[in-house]
Design a protein around this motif. Structure first.
Motif, short mmCIF file in Angstrom:
data_model
loop_
_atom_site.label_atom_id
_atom_site.label_comp_id
_atom_site.label_asym_id
_atom_site.label_seq_id
_atom_site.Cartn_x
_atom_site.Cartn_y
_atom_site.Cartn_z
N ILE A 56 43.99 49.00 34.89
CA ILE A 56 43.19 47.95 35.51
C ILE A 56 44.02 46.68 35.69
CG2 ILE A 56 41.22 46.40 35.13
CD1 ILE A 56 39.78 48.84 33.84
N LYS A 57 44.75 46.28 34.68
CA LYS A 57 45.59 45.08 34.77
C LYS A 57 46.65 45.22 35.85
CE LYS A 57 44.98 43.66 30.00
NZ LYS A 57 45.55 43.60 28.67
N LYS A 58 47.26 46.40 35.94
CA LYS A 58 48.30 46.65 36.93
C LYS A 58 47.75 46.56 38.34
CE LYS A 58 52.14 48.91 36.59
NZ LYS A 58 53.50 48.47 36.39
N ILE A 59 46.58 47.15 38.59
CA ILE A 59 45.97 47.12 39.92
C ILE A 59 45.49 45.71 40.27
CG2 ILE A 59 44.07 48.01 41.33
CD1 ILE A 59 44.38 50.67 39.80
N GLU A 60 44.92 45.02 39.31
CA GLU A 60 44.49 43.64 39.56
C GLU A 60 45.68 42.73 39.84
OE1 GLU A 60 41.98 42.84 36.16
OE2 GLU A 60 40.19 43.47 37.25
N ALA A 61 46.81 43.00 39.23
CA ALA A 61 48.03 42.22 39.48
C ALA A 61 48.51 42.40 40.92
CB ALA A 61 49.13 42.61 38.50
N LEU A 62 48.13 43.52 41.54
CA LEU A 62 48.47 43.75 42.93
C LEU A 62 47.51 43.05 43.90
CD1 LEU A 62 49.26 47.58 42.78
CD2 LEU A 62 50.92 45.72 43.00
N GLY A 63 46.44 42.45 43.35
CA GLY A 63 45.51 41.69 44.17
C GLY A 63 44.19 42.39 44.49
N PHE A 64 43.92 43.51 43.82
CA PHE A 64 42.68 44.24 44.05
C PHE A 64 41.69 43.97 42.91
CE2 PHE A 64 46.16 46.62 45.97
CZ PHE A 64 45.73 46.70 47.28
N CYS A 65 40.42 44.18 43.19
CA CYS A 65 39.37 44.01 42.18
C CYS A 65 38.87 45.38 41.74
CB CYS A 65 38.21 43.19 42.74
SG CYS A 65 38.65 41.52 43.19
N ILE A 66 38.60 45.51 40.44
CA ILE A 66 38.18 46.77 39.86
C ILE A 66 36.79 46.65 39.28
CG2 ILE A 66 38.68 48.48 38.05
CD1 ILE A 66 40.89 48.41 40.00
N SER A 67 35.99 47.70 39.45
CA SER A 67 34.72 47.80 38.75
C SER A 67 34.57 49.24 38.28
CB SER A 67 33.55 47.39 39.64
OG SER A 67 33.49 48.20 40.79
N LYS A 68 33.95 49.39 37.10
CA LYS A 68 33.80 50.74 36.53
C LYS A 68 32.52 51.38 37.01
CE LYS A 68 36.47 49.88 32.39
NZ LYS A 68 36.54 49.88 30.97
#
Length: 68
Positions: A56-68
């Motif tokens: 999650i941290k890695k993907i958010e660092a790329l500028g995307f938002c995550i939800s479970k």
């Protein structure tokens, strides 16, 4: 082994998908993953629960938002 599905907001093209795939392919602890641009969904299989937070941290660092 733990399987999880994450919703990824902000993926708009194959370039976005490739950025995420490249980031995930370098991470340890991921057994397999599948990324769908159409569904904006990442399904992954990990060895340890803490790997999910790292993903999650890695993907958010790329500028995307995550939800479970």
């Amino acid at each position: 082994m733990k399987n999880i599905a994450l919703k990824i907001e902000g993926m708009k093209c194959e370039g976005c998908v490739n950025r995420i795939k490249n980031a995930l392919s370098t991470m340890k602890g991921i057994d397999s993953f599948d990324l769908s641009l159409e569904n904006k969904k990442l399904t992954l299989s990990v060895k340890k629960e803490k790997t999910i937070d790292e993903v999650i941290k890695k993907i958010e660092a790329l500028g995307f938002c995550i939800s479970k």
